[in-house]
Design a protein around this motif. Structure first.
Motif, mmCIF file in Angstrom:
data_model
loop_
_atom_site.group_PDB
_atom_site.id
_atom_site.type_symbol
_atom_site.label_atom_id
_atom_site.label_comp_id
_atom_site.label_asym_id
_atom_site.label_seq_id
_atom_site.Cartn_x
_atom_site.Cartn_y
_atom_site.Cartn_z
ATOM 1 N N LEU A 187 0.825 -1.197 0.000
ATOM 2 C CA LEU A 187 0.000 0.000 0.000
ATOM 3 C C LEU A 187 0.864 1.254 0.000
ATOM 4 O O LEU A 187 1.815 1.365 0.740
ATOM 5 C CB LEU A 187 -0.846 -0.010 1.268
ATOM 6 C CG LEU A 187 -1.912 1.070 1.383
ATOM 7 C CD1 LEU A 187 -3.120 0.675 0.557
ATOM 8 C CD2 LEU A 187 -2.292 1.254 2.837
ATOM 9 N N PRO A 228 0.164 5.035 0.723
ATOM 10 C CA PRO A 228 -0.877 5.989 1.078
ATOM 11 C C PRO A 228 -0.591 7.406 0.595
ATOM 12 O O PRO A 228 -1.388 8.299 0.832
ATOM 13 C CB PRO A 228 -0.872 5.934 2.615
ATOM 14 C CG PRO A 228 0.524 5.568 2.969
ATOM 15 C CD PRO A 228 1.039 4.729 1.840
ATOM 16 N N ARG A 229 0.535 7.593 -0.056
ATOM 17 C CA ARG A 229 0.861 8.963 -0.441
ATOM 18 C C ARG A 229 0.033 9.453 -1.622
ATOM 19 O O ARG A 229 -0.109 8.781 -2.630
ATOM 20 C CB ARG A 229 2.340 9.054 -0.802
ATOM 21 C CG ARG A 229 3.197 9.086 0.455
ATOM 22 C CD ARG A 229 4.597 9.421 0.088
ATOM 23 N NE ARG A 229 5.271 8.223 -0.393
ATOM 24 C CZ ARG A 229 6.423 8.268 -1.047
ATOM 25 N NH1 ARG A 229 6.985 9.411 -1.352
ATOM 26 N NH2 ARG A 229 6.991 7.147 -1.425
ATOM 27 N N THR A 230 -0.495 10.592 -1.510
ATOM 28 C CA THR A 230 -1.141 11.255 -2.633
ATOM 29 C C THR A 230 -0.527 12.653 -2.688
ATOM 30 O O THR A 230 0.427 12.936 -1.971
ATOM 31 C CB THR A 230 -2.656 11.329 -2.414
ATOM 32 O OG1 THR A 230 -2.875 11.987 -1.159
ATOM 33 C CG2 THR A 230 -3.279 9.957 -2.386
ATOM 34 N N THR A 231 -1.032 13.510 -3.511
ATOM 35 C CA THR A 231 -0.408 14.841 -3.547
ATOM 36 C C THR A 231 -0.931 15.689 -2.415
ATOM 37 O O THR A 231 -2.006 15.470 -1.876
ATOM 38 C CB THR A 231 -0.707 15.556 -4.879
ATOM 39 O OG1 THR A 231 -2.112 15.785 -4.936
ATOM 40 C CG2 THR A 231 -0.251 14.738 -6.050
ATOM 41 N N ALA A 232 -0.147 16.675 -2.060
ATOM 42 C CA ALA A 232 -0.450 17.496 -0.893
ATOM 43 C C ALA A 232 -1.813 18.171 -1.017
ATOM 44 O O ALA A 232 -2.557 18.264 -0.050
ATOM 45 C CB ALA A 232 0.632 18.549 -0.721
ATOM 46 N N GLU A 233 -2.146 18.603 -2.198
ATOM 47 C CA GLU A 233 -3.348 19.432 -2.350
ATOM 48 C C GLU A 233 -4.618 18.681 -1.971
ATOM 49 O O GLU A 233 -5.548 19.228 -1.398
ATOM 50 C CB GLU A 233 -3.478 19.936 -3.797
ATOM 51 C CG GLU A 233 -2.460 21.006 -4.166
ATOM 52 C CD GLU A 233 -1.032 20.480 -4.195
ATOM 53 O OE1 GLU A 233 -0.842 19.272 -4.443
ATOM 54 O OE2 GLU A 233 -0.099 21.254 -3.920
ATOM 55 N N MET A 266 -5.234 16.462 0.157
ATOM 56 C CA MET A 266 -5.502 15.928 1.485
ATOM 57 C C MET A 266 -5.296 16.937 2.598
ATOM 58 O O MET A 266 -5.175 16.595 3.748
ATOM 59 C CB MET A 266 -4.622 14.717 1.728
ATOM 60 C CG MET A 266 -3.178 15.001 1.527
ATOM 61 S SD MET A 266 -2.244 13.485 1.619
ATOM 62 C CE MET A 266 -0.667 14.160 2.059
ATOM 63 N N ARG A 267 -5.272 18.163 2.266
ATOM 64 C CA ARG A 267 -5.056 19.156 3.295
ATOM 65 C C ARG A 267 -6.383 19.571 3.921
ATOM 66 O O ARG A 267 -7.163 20.280 3.321
ATOM 67 C CB ARG A 267 -4.397 20.368 2.636
ATOM 68 C CG ARG A 267 -3.713 21.222 3.614
ATOM 69 C CD ARG A 267 -2.497 21.863 3.032
ATOM 70 N NE ARG A 267 -1.859 22.571 4.107
ATOM 71 C CZ ARG A 267 -0.669 23.062 4.037
ATOM 72 N NH1 ARG A 267 0.020 22.939 2.918
ATOM 73 N NH2 ARG A 267 -0.158 23.687 5.055
ATOM 74 N N PRO A 268 -6.654 19.125 5.099
ATOM 75 C CA PRO A 268 -7.955 19.420 5.688
ATOM 76 C C PRO A 268 -7.982 20.823 6.302
ATOM 77 O O PRO A 268 -6.961 21.500 6.364
ATOM 78 C CB PRO A 268 -8.099 18.368 6.772
ATOM 79 C CG PRO A 268 -6.704 18.120 7.208
ATOM 80 C CD PRO A 268 -5.804 18.365 6.020
ATOM 81 N N GLU A 292 -7.609 23.348 8.993
ATOM 82 C CA GLU A 292 -6.809 23.330 10.213
ATOM 83 C C GLU A 292 -7.110 24.546 11.074
ATOM 84 O O GLU A 292 -6.255 25.075 11.772
ATOM 85 C CB GLU A 292 -5.327 23.254 9.862
ATOM 86 C CG GLU A 292 -4.987 21.960 9.139
ATOM 87 C CD GLU A 292 -3.498 21.681 9.046
ATOM 88 O OE1 GLU A 292 -2.714 22.644 9.097
ATOM 89 O OE2 GLU A 292 -3.137 20.507 8.931
ATOM 90 N N GLU A 327 -9.084 24.748 13.623
ATOM 91 C CA GLU A 327 -9.283 24.508 15.053
ATOM 92 C C GLU A 327 -7.978 24.649 15.821
ATOM 93 O O GLU A 327 -6.910 24.340 15.326
ATOM 94 C CB GLU A 327 -9.862 23.115 15.269
ATOM 95 C CG GLU A 327 -11.361 23.086 15.019
ATOM 96 C CD GLU A 327 -11.936 21.708 15.269
ATOM 97 O OE1 GLU A 327 -11.347 20.968 16.073
ATOM 98 O OE2 GLU A 327 -12.965 21.383 14.659
ATOM 99 N N GLY A 368 -5.535 19.758 18.996
ATOM 100 C CA GLY A 368 -5.229 18.601 18.185
ATOM 101 C C GLY A 368 -6.482 17.807 17.889
ATOM 102 O O GLY A 368 -7.558 18.072 18.421
ATOM 103 N N LEU A 369 -6.311 16.790 17.051
ATOM 104 C CA LEU A 369 -7.425 15.973 16.600
ATOM 105 C C LEU A 369 -8.156 15.316 17.770
ATOM 106 O O LEU A 369 -9.366 15.100 17.714
ATOM 107 C CB LEU A 369 -6.857 14.904 15.658
ATOM 108 C CG LEU A 369 -7.794 14.133 14.761
ATOM 109 C CD1 LEU A 369 -8.649 15.064 13.928
ATOM 110 C CD2 LEU A 369 -6.970 13.219 13.846
#
Lengths: 502, 502
Positions: B2, B4-9, B11-13, B15, B17, B20-21
């Motif tokens: 597997l 899991p890397r995709t491009t930065a754009e 997956m940037r949620p 932020e 708040e 921390g999560l």
């Protein structure tokens, strides 16, 4: 021999006070102090991002922390002031959003409060039919379920993965060695051999040292470019050891290696162990928790075939230190490895002491704290799915950082990034530098980062090169924290490279 | 594998708040909840005397504590309600003033709050130059000073005396076995032998099992009428083992045996070990703390000559579970027993990671919680002298109880009372009863006591007789609690004896 007995009349003190000898005289005052502590600690955690992650311990504090034992009592509030002056300002740093050194956890505010509750109840979870034992049983079952392991598994909580690995290897040794090793020890036995990749964590070696197998009883098997054990080399080593009269015992499978977070092919290792009659112990210190995420779970495929699985809860499950777990598929072997003999049983059990699980007979500790409560409350607060998303978030952040590193011409990605660990280094543009100079430069970049209190990766050595190692198991980290890391590494790197070449 | 890397754009949620999560959305709400917890727990501790010491866990709670892993989040306040409903009402009982089973501690309210502070700071005390390491160093030095042991001693905190005994015996094995036992293990070695009286605690045997020495490597030496090791028999056993080709390694000296609290003559054992080149490990689980009292200190005479001393802090020092300590006079042997090899050092140390003490290289655990804080705060709050008086008070209570037992014609004192443990049984007046009948009667008396929730001694078997064992390490006990115990034993005993004879 001293005989402290005198007659009852002479030694009966005034017993008019309500509490015990060490209870507070002023319960209301301690309640107010407790409120202050809650306020201070929650505020300290809420604002952690605003402070440097690390402050050196000043000389005055060092002196204060080396004085002689106090003989006289001190008000609880004064003790707390000492804590606020000498302790709280100088933490390890791991609760900070930009701490990515070694592999550590951040903890949570409710986890902190849970440890207070556990210490107040103060139950010994070694045995008995009371809440601490029931909660721990539930937590063990939850962990097995969450990792996709058969619910009939045996297990217990321990202080961390070092003890979990020791426990798993002890069960393997006791179950599979010829004769009665608990009774007779290893003297006179043929040498035992435990296998694992060269990337296996040192706590397994320490476990073998403690168990009398010795670290030469560990056979480090080479890895491929992705840091996964070479299964054919493993089979060959087992054959060679058998031919040489040694006794193959177990294989340590890695679920998340310490250097880069690589996963061995656990299915292939389970096949080897099944073919050869060996015990499969999986060291999943942080990596086992990848199973909490549906997306990452393929990494841990065949985890359920392991005979024992060790992992930390104070890392990627974010409960406060210290807490780890061991799950054992061969429940009978687990029981036999630690149970006390009949004579001792008769010493230690009675009416109130019976109960659903005799945890003191399942591991190294006999008296045991109520470690399970913080795990129980953490899993309830967030639900296991959100805890899995926190794992995923860190893996996404690692991918993001790796991507940024690859886009920067002065940064070099030093290893694959299968999970949450990014190894990279600064390589200045221009004329090639000597290997030693690059190592020194990157060491100074790391020291500068640490000294600034901005970010704390740690380091490792890969292919002989000193590299910055960013191990992300921090629920407070955000994507822009990694932008800042990259910026700061570039800034320090350029400045130090220039200073070095002047 | 597997990736899991995709491009930065992508997956940037968001932020936006602050926390921390896994941090609370509502810090103020958690603060209020924290105050409630403090209030509830302090009130629960303040009023502990008013409740039965033990309540059976009802079926509804058992069911609730065996449900599947929660997937969805739950409000922190709801988690706390679960705790109040399913956990808090069903403690082990050891915080209650009339719990004297096994040997347990009661903890203190400030100790409870200290564990919250430790979990909030959440520092890993394995290594580094930060507060947790400095505080633990100070605590180790304080304990050595308080026990009258040279301040140059090495040591560390552990989870309890089981691990402390394992650690002491591991150091002995590694230091005194021929060759390099860490490297080569015990296969092919001559059998090692460790000596101790027949009253030695089972955790030492478990330690020998883990270390590959085996429990047959333990030579139990007979005791005198006061349960102290027969030193001449010990010398003879060592001679016999040498003649048989076995390798004497160490002597375990008892400072407070588990059954009656007897102290071996540690000076005589130190002489034997000095003459024979053996390691003297003292198991002082609770008894070592007698040294905190000037009046009782003669019992621990020569403790400072031991090579290693193991003891609990969650018993007679009353810090919450779990905490114990090991002190090692041969600091160099301690260091060599656990230090990691050069290659691993280079993996694990860097700028911020240097520090005054590398505790992860002194024992079994690598990651380690901030266990030292509760010890530090407890010693500061009370001062070591008052903690010594708390020990004395329990010893006085044991003398008082023994005195009451001896005055009651239906009660029989079953062993000497050198410290804090009183063994006795109920023997009805009238025609003599069969031994089995007396055993059964006393077992039923104990069960009735437990079921009533009034008092909890435990039991042991002495000279083949089942006896009630009252081990007093409880700072909440008063003299009149022992009057109540005697009254209740007489009441249940008479009633059960009568019922049995009908």
């Amino acid at each position: 021999m001293l005989d402290p007995r005198t007659t009852a009349e002479t030694m009966r003190p005034d017993e008019s006070e309500a509490g015990g000898l060490l209870d507070p005289a002023d319960w209301g005052g301690l309640r107010d102090l407790g409120h202050r502590m809650v306020d201070d600690m929650l505020e300290w955690l809420r604002t952690v991002r605003e402070r440097p992650l690390y402050e050196p311990v000043p000389e005055s504090v060092r002196r204060s922390l080396s004085g002689p034992v106090p003989r006289e009592p001190q008000a609880a509030s004064a003790v707390y002031e000492d804590f606020r002056r000498d302790v709280l300002p100088y933490p390890h740093g791991n609760v900070h959003p930009r701490f990515w050194g070694w592999v550590v956890g951040t903890g949570t505010p409710l986890g902190m409060l849970a440890d207070m509750l556990a210490a107040g109840i103060n139950s010994n979870s070694g045995f008995g039919d009371h809440c601490a034992v029931h909660v721990e049983r539930q937590v063990v079952a939850w962990l097995a379920e969450a990792l996709g392991i058969d619910a009939g598994v045996s297990g217990l909580l321990v202080s961390g993965c070092s003890v979990a690995n020791l426990t798993g290897l002890a069960i393997a040794r006791n179950a599979l060695t010829e004769g009665d090793v608990r009774r007779d020890g290893l003297a006179g036995q043929a040498p035992l051999v435990v296998y694992g990749s060269t990337e296996t964590h040192s706590s397994n070696l320490r476990g073998l040292e403690l168990l009398g197998i010795g670290r030469n009883g560990f056979r480090g098997i080479r890895v491929d470019a992705d840091h996964r054990i070479d299964v054919e080399a493993l089979r060959a080593a087992i054959r060679a050891d058998r031919e040489a009269g040694r006794r193959p015992l177990a294989v340590v499978g890695n679920a998340g290696t310490v250097n880069i977070g690589a996963f061995d092919d656990l299915g292939a290792l389970a096949d080897v162990c099944s073919d050869e009659g060996l015990w499969l112990h999986v060291d999943g210190a942080f990596g086992a928790l990848a199973a909490l995420s549906g997306r990452l779970r393929p990494l841990t495929a065949a985890l359920e075939r392991a005979d024992s699985v060790a992992f930390d809860l104070h890392k990627w499950l974010h409960v406060p230190y210290d807490a780890g777990a061991i799950l054992v598929r061969r429940a009978e072997a687990h029981r036999k490895a630690f149970e006390l003999s009949g004579a001792y049983l008769s010493h230690l059990e009675s009416g109130v002491a019976t109960g659903p699980e005799n945890f003191m007979q399942r591991g190294v500790q006999m008296s045991r704290g109520f470690r399970a409560l913080k795990v129980w409350m953490t899993i309830k607060e967030h639900g296991i799915d959100k805890l899995g998303r926190a794992v995923e978030a860190n893996v996404d952040q690692a991918a993001y950082l790796a991507d940024r590193v690859e886009r920067e011409p002065e940064l070099e990605l030093a290893a694959p990034v299968p999970l949450n660990i990014v190894n990279f280094r600064f390589v200045p543009q221009g004329a090639p530098r000597a290997a030693e100079e690059l190592d020194r430069l990157n060491r100074r970049v790391l020291e500068a980062l640490h000294a600034s209190g901005v970010a704390a990766p740690s380091h490792t050595v890969l292919d002989g090169r000193f590299v910055l190692r960013t191990a992300i198991s921090n629920h407070r980290s955000r994507f822009d924290d990694f932008d800042l890391l990259v910026d700061e590494v570039l800034r320090h790197g350029r400045s130090l490279a220039q200073a070095g070449s002047r």
